[in-house]
Design a protein around this motif. Structure first.
Motif: not given
Length: 307
Positions: A256-261, A273-287
């Motif tokens: 929660x801290x590393x991927x999101x916060x 809402x659109x930006x968050x939906x596109x961004x967070x899954x990619x952030x998780x993939x990259x980590x």
């Protein structure tokens, strides 16, 4: 390159890096738009195939699944809960070897998040049919309803349980901080290292029902009793430790801290809402170790998608 940089640092940092180190002056909106386009393409690609799990250095004995949420800034004035999931692989000594991160933007019902986590869990179960799958989470009922579909056992995060012991300690010793601290430390040891320790503590705390306490202390005692009653079957910490199984949800809380916060809650951040939906899954993939290169190799080899 743009999407990778943007997944890790704010857009103004990407913009500065490109100008200073690559001699490329690019607007912030261009960086964001390109990253969203890449996200759409990669997530579409992800729908039709499964990631390869890195080769583990040792045999996978246990797979732990965790779920948690954390708030992120949405729109001009409000915060909403983004979801994080983790799938962690442990050897026979209880050492974590690899973790898959799943993250999703705030959504009502959490349908997309659950769908993506479902898919990951089913793929992992096929790859490691002999591994023991357990769930570790806080006390939210919704977590257990999801996890129990896949796990053979579930464990309430030990550290969440100890927070309630703090409340109970005020009822045990309402007038002495020293005695309260001593009781709390002993209670934590009992909870963690004594078989059926949670049952013993619950019985002791229930004994406070007839004791005269202030309203605030009484509320804390009552909430502790309720919490322990609701989660007693998930508080077998001594058994889990003996089996070298995890008893804390630290991996998921860290996600929660590393991927999101760390990324979406930077100063001045304000997500659509659109930006968050596109961004967070990619952030998780990259980590998640190995996934960024996998998905790009697939992408570049797919003539239909490149076209």
């Amino acid at each position: 390159m743009l999407s990778s940089k943007y997944a890790h640092v704010p857009v103004k940092v990407v913009q500065k890096d490109l100008e200073e180190n690559h001699n490329r002056k690019i607007s912030r909106s261009f960086i964001q738009n390109i990253s969203q386009l890449v996200s759409n393409l990669l997530l579409r690609k992800e729908e039709n195939w499964e990631y390869k799990i890195p080769k583990m250095p040792r045999v996978v004995k246990t797979i732990s699944i965790g779920i948690d949420g954390t708030c992120m800034p949405m729109g001009d004035t409000h915060w909403r809960e983004a979801m994080c999931g983790t799938i962690s692989f442990y050897d026979e000594d209880g050492k974590r070897m690899h973790t898959i991160y799943i993250a999703n933007a705030p959504e009502y019902g959490k349908g997309t998040f659950k769908y993506r986590l479902d898919k990951e869990i089913l793929a992992v179960k096929k790859l490691f049919p002999k591994a023991e799958i357990i769930g570790v989470a806080d006390g939210a009922k919704e977590n257990w309803l999801f996890l129990e579909k896949y796990t053979i056992s579930n464990t309430l995060d030990y550290y969440h349980a100890t927070e309630y012991l703090t409340k109970a300690s005020k009822g045990i010793h309402p007038r002495s901080k020293t005695l309260r601290k001593t009781w709390y430390e002993k209670a934590c040891d009992t909870l963690k290292n004594v078989k059926d320790g949670a049952k013993d503590l619950l019985k002791e705390i229930k004994g406070l029902k007839d004791k005269k306490l202030s309203n605030s202390v009484r509320d804390g005692v009552d909430s502790t009793i309720t919490y322990f009653n609701n989660n007693l079957e998930r508080m077998n910490y001594k058994d889990s430790i003996d089996k070298k199984l995890p008893i804390g949800s630290g991996v998921t809380e860290s996600a929660c801290k590393i991927v999101v916060k760390q990324r979406v809650c930077v100063s001045g951040a304000n997500w659509s809402e659109y930006g968050a939906k596109r961004f967070l899954p990619i952030r998780a993939i990259s980590l998640t170790e190995g996934r960024w290169s996998q998905i790009w190799n697939r992408f570049m080899g797919d003539k239909e998608m490149v076209a």
